[in-house]
Design an enzyme around this catalytic site. Structure first.
Site, PDB file in Angstrom:
ATOM      1  N   GLU A   1       1.746  -0.198  -4.902  1.00 52.29           N
ATOM      2  CA  GLU A   1       0.759   0.811  -5.304  1.00 52.29           C
ATOM      3  C   GLU A   1       1.530   2.110  -5.491  1.00 52.29           C
ATOM      4  OE1 GLU A   1      -3.410   2.851  -3.821  1.00 52.29           O
ATOM      5  OE2 GLU A   1      -1.782   2.564  -2.400  1.00 52.29           O
TER       6      GLU A   1
ATOM      7  N   ASP B   1       0.821  -1.197   0.000  1.00 51.37           N
ATOM      8  CA  ASP B   1       0.000   0.000   0.000  1.00 51.37           C
ATOM      9  C   ASP B   1       0.868   1.266   0.000  1.00 51.37           C
ATOM     10  OD1 ASP B   1      -2.729   0.827   0.234  1.00 51.37           O
ATOM     11  OD2 ASP B   1      -2.280   1.538   2.247  1.00 51.37           O
TER      12      ASP B   1
HETATM   13  C1  BGC Z   1      -5.926   1.539  -0.649  1.00 52.42           C
HETATM   14  C2  BGC Z   1      -7.130   2.291  -0.169  1.00 52.42           C
HETATM   15  C3  BGC Z   1      -6.890   2.767   1.242  1.00 52.42           C
HETATM   16  C4  BGC Z   1      -5.602   3.587   1.324  1.00 52.42           C
HETATM   17  C5  BGC Z   1      -5.189   3.839   2.736  1.00 52.42           C
HETATM   18  C6  BGC Z   1      -4.880   2.578  -0.579  1.00 52.42           C
HETATM   19  O1  BGC Z   1      -4.202   2.994  -1.522  1.00 52.42           O
HETATM   20  O2  BGC Z   1      -6.066   1.032  -1.944  1.00 52.42           O
HETATM   21  O3  BGC Z   1      -8.273   1.509  -0.266  1.00 52.42           O
HETATM   22  O4  BGC Z   1      -7.940   3.595   1.653  1.00 52.42           O
HETATM   23  O5  BGC Z   1      -4.550   2.903   0.714  1.00 52.42           O
HETATM   24  O6  BGC Z   1      -4.712   2.650   3.296  1.00 52.42           O
END
Ligand code: BGC
Length: 551
Positions: free
Chosen positions: A240, A199
């Site tokens: 991500e 994340d």
């Molecule tokens: C996840 C989200 C989440 C955020 C905070 C992200 O990028 O995909 O769903 O709200 O991280 O953890």
């Protein structure tokens, strides 16, 4: 298995809470996922990404973690995960899980101890300040949070939270925090997962850089990759990483960076191309995207569990996509994105939705599918923010869409009922019996993608067709070459290639039967929203190569 398995993986994203409830408590669970592994395998995917199932108050879909080493009781327990991993392995499915090292829930015992006592070793696990400081980080959800700093009465200091105020940022510059993250990684890798979707990676780098500017903070990725490889030599780190393409090489440009990164840039331009029904945005986007290191790969996708965040587009381009796909204000989120599923944006037209999947499968990278998109599920705009796209999987036209036997008021989310996207009409059972269904088309595409490793290779070139609505790509080189063509518009077209001949070429996949191009080797036809993949052998590589910034 091949150590670079992820370069050609097809990843299926499962939200455990909404997939299948095995014990009738209204929440999907790990046993439910295990029960439906055959569906995922049948679709053709070979890797599952499980969204967070850790102990959590679940105020941010489980990304607000209170214990990274525990399964939340509503989703089952560790034995259920062991069983899931076991069954998945026997079906040839890999499983990756979310790793959330950028923040914790405010209820995590680390934060609780940190706020009680300035001298606690946990105090420095978080980012504190006596006055809000300028760190260059802005709130990720600007319409919900107006600052990244929140005052904590008990701690008598401000803590930083890039996301919601109940998700304090971890101080990744602190070696003890990094040691915790390593323990978490080792734990799940030992359990048998094949890696992590990580994340919020750029925000982790920001903390690493602030603590130690060496290698501009990217040393953190090297540290994590080395650690993962120590426990599982072919473990994948899927980041991500929503940054401009000029920064992509920082994340996937070397053997000591991420193994994969989610390609938000190409995603944005895919939607611009779908909105304009023209291939130009995509050829432009692919041209600016650097090649990943040979041991890395991009993960390409249409929709995910969040809003369709259009920040990589210019404001004019973004407005165009918003007007086209989210005409009403309630369909938009955070002033930058769309909280809708793919199918309703494409007017529920199965031909067009299948075409979008053909487009996805032909993009260089490893495709990721969001659960439910394979049958064209819709969204529930009565749910707040991103929850609109997180509704229960529609398995049958029976009670609660076949998701759960719980009374309706106990369900984690109400099934979408009535109308063109209601479970009564749109469900897995009905589409499984129909060979012309969207599910049949998407499954065929996914399985074809698995057999088309040319697409995951580094050699991809745009072929000019003279038709603006057609994206025609050549993948691979020499005798391993595949040509993919997708028509983004609803009109039949004849394409004429300027520098490639198609004689001897055969369709390996198409939306309908097409005449062989043998008679006129520079021409081929495509129906409205049509697609075809053609394979030929012993053909020299031609076309405009995406010669770009390999590090
Ligand atoms: C996840 C989200 C989440 C955020 C905070 C992200 O990028 O995909 O769903 O709200 O991280 O953890």
């Amino acid at each position: 298995m091949h150590p670079l398995w992820y370069r050609n993986a097809v990843i299926y994203q499962v939200d455990v809470a909404f997939f299948l409830d095995s014990n009738g408590d209204g929440w999907g669970d790990l046993r439910g996922v295990t029960e439906r592994l055959e569906h995922i395998r049948g679709l053709g995917a070979n890797c599952i990404w499980l969204l967070p199932f850790y102990a959590s108050p679940y105020d941010d879909g489980g990304y607000d973690v209170t214990d990274h080493l525990t399964v939340d009781p509503r989703f089952g327990d560790l034995a259920d995960l062991a069983m899931l991993l076991d069954q998945a392995e026997s079906l040839g499915l890999r499983v990756i899980v979310d790793l959330v090292p950028q923040h914790t829930s405010i209820q995590h015992h680390w934060f609780q101890e940190a706020r009680h006592d300035r001298r606690s070793p946990y105090r420095d696990y978080y980012v504190w300040a006596d006055e809000p400081e300028e760190t260059g980080v802005e709130p990720v959800f600007p319409t919900v949070e107006d600052s990244v700093w929140a005052w904590d009465e008990e701690a008598q200091q401000f803590y930083r939270h890039t996301f919601y105020d109940f998700e304090p940022d971890l101080e990744l510059g602190n070696p003890r925090v990094r040691e915790e993250i390593r323990r978490i990684m080792a734990f799940w890798l030992r359990m048998g997962v094949s890696g992590f979707r990580i994340d919020a990676v750029p925000y982790m780098i920001e903390r690493a850089r602030a603590a130690d500017p060496r290698d501009d903070g990217y040393w953190l990725l090297a540290e994590m990759r080395e650690h993962a490889a120590m426990h599982h030599p072919d473990a994948v780190l899927l980041g991500e990483v929503d940054v401009p393409p000029e920064q992509y090489a920082d994340y996937v440009g070397g053997p000591d960076r991420m193994s994969m990164s989610i390609d938000f840039w190409t995603n944005n331009f895919t939607f611009l191309a779908l909105a304009q029904e023209k291939s130009e945005p995509l050829t432009r986007a692919l041209g600016r995207r650097p090649r990943p290191h040979p041991h890395s790969q991009y993960a390409v996708f249409l929709r995910n569990h969040d809003e369709l965040d259009l920040e990589q587009l210019s404001s004019e381009e973004r407005d165009h996509v918003l007007e086209r796909f989210a005409p009403q204000e309630e369909m938009r989120a955070y002033g930058r994105g769309i909280r809708r599923r793919l199918a309703p944006m494409l007017d529920g037209d199965p031909r067009r939705i299948a075409m979008a999947h053909a487009l996805l499968m032909s993009l260089p990278g490893a495709p990721v599918l969001l659960y439910g998109d394979e049958i064209g599920m819709g969204e529930d705009l009565s749910r707040p923010e991103r929850k609109a796209v997180r509704t229960v999987m529609q398995w049958t036209d029976g009670q609660n869409a076949g998701f759960s036997l719980a009374p309706p008021e106990q369900l984690a989310a109400a099934p979408i009922s009535s109308g063109p996207f209601g479970f009564e009409r749109l469900n897995v059972a009905a589409q499984s019996c129909d060979r012309r269904s969207l599910l049949a088309a998407v499954s065929h595409l996914v399985r074809s993608r698995l057999g088309a490793e040319e697409i995951g290779s580094d050699a991809c070139a745009v072929l000019e067709t003279g038709v603006p609505s057609v994206l025609c790509l050549s993948h691979g080189t020499g005798s391993h070459r595949l040509i993919t063509a997708v028509n983004l518009a609803d009109e039949d077209v004849t394409c004429e290639l300027s520098d490639t001949e198609l004689s001897g070429l055969v369709d390996v996949l198409s939306d309908r039967p097409y005449p062989s191009p043998d008679d006129e080797p520079t021409k081929f036809v495509l129906g409205g929203y049509g697609y075809r993949w053609l394979r030929r052998r012993d053909e020299p590589f031609t076309g405009q190569d995406f010669a770009s910034t390999r590090r």
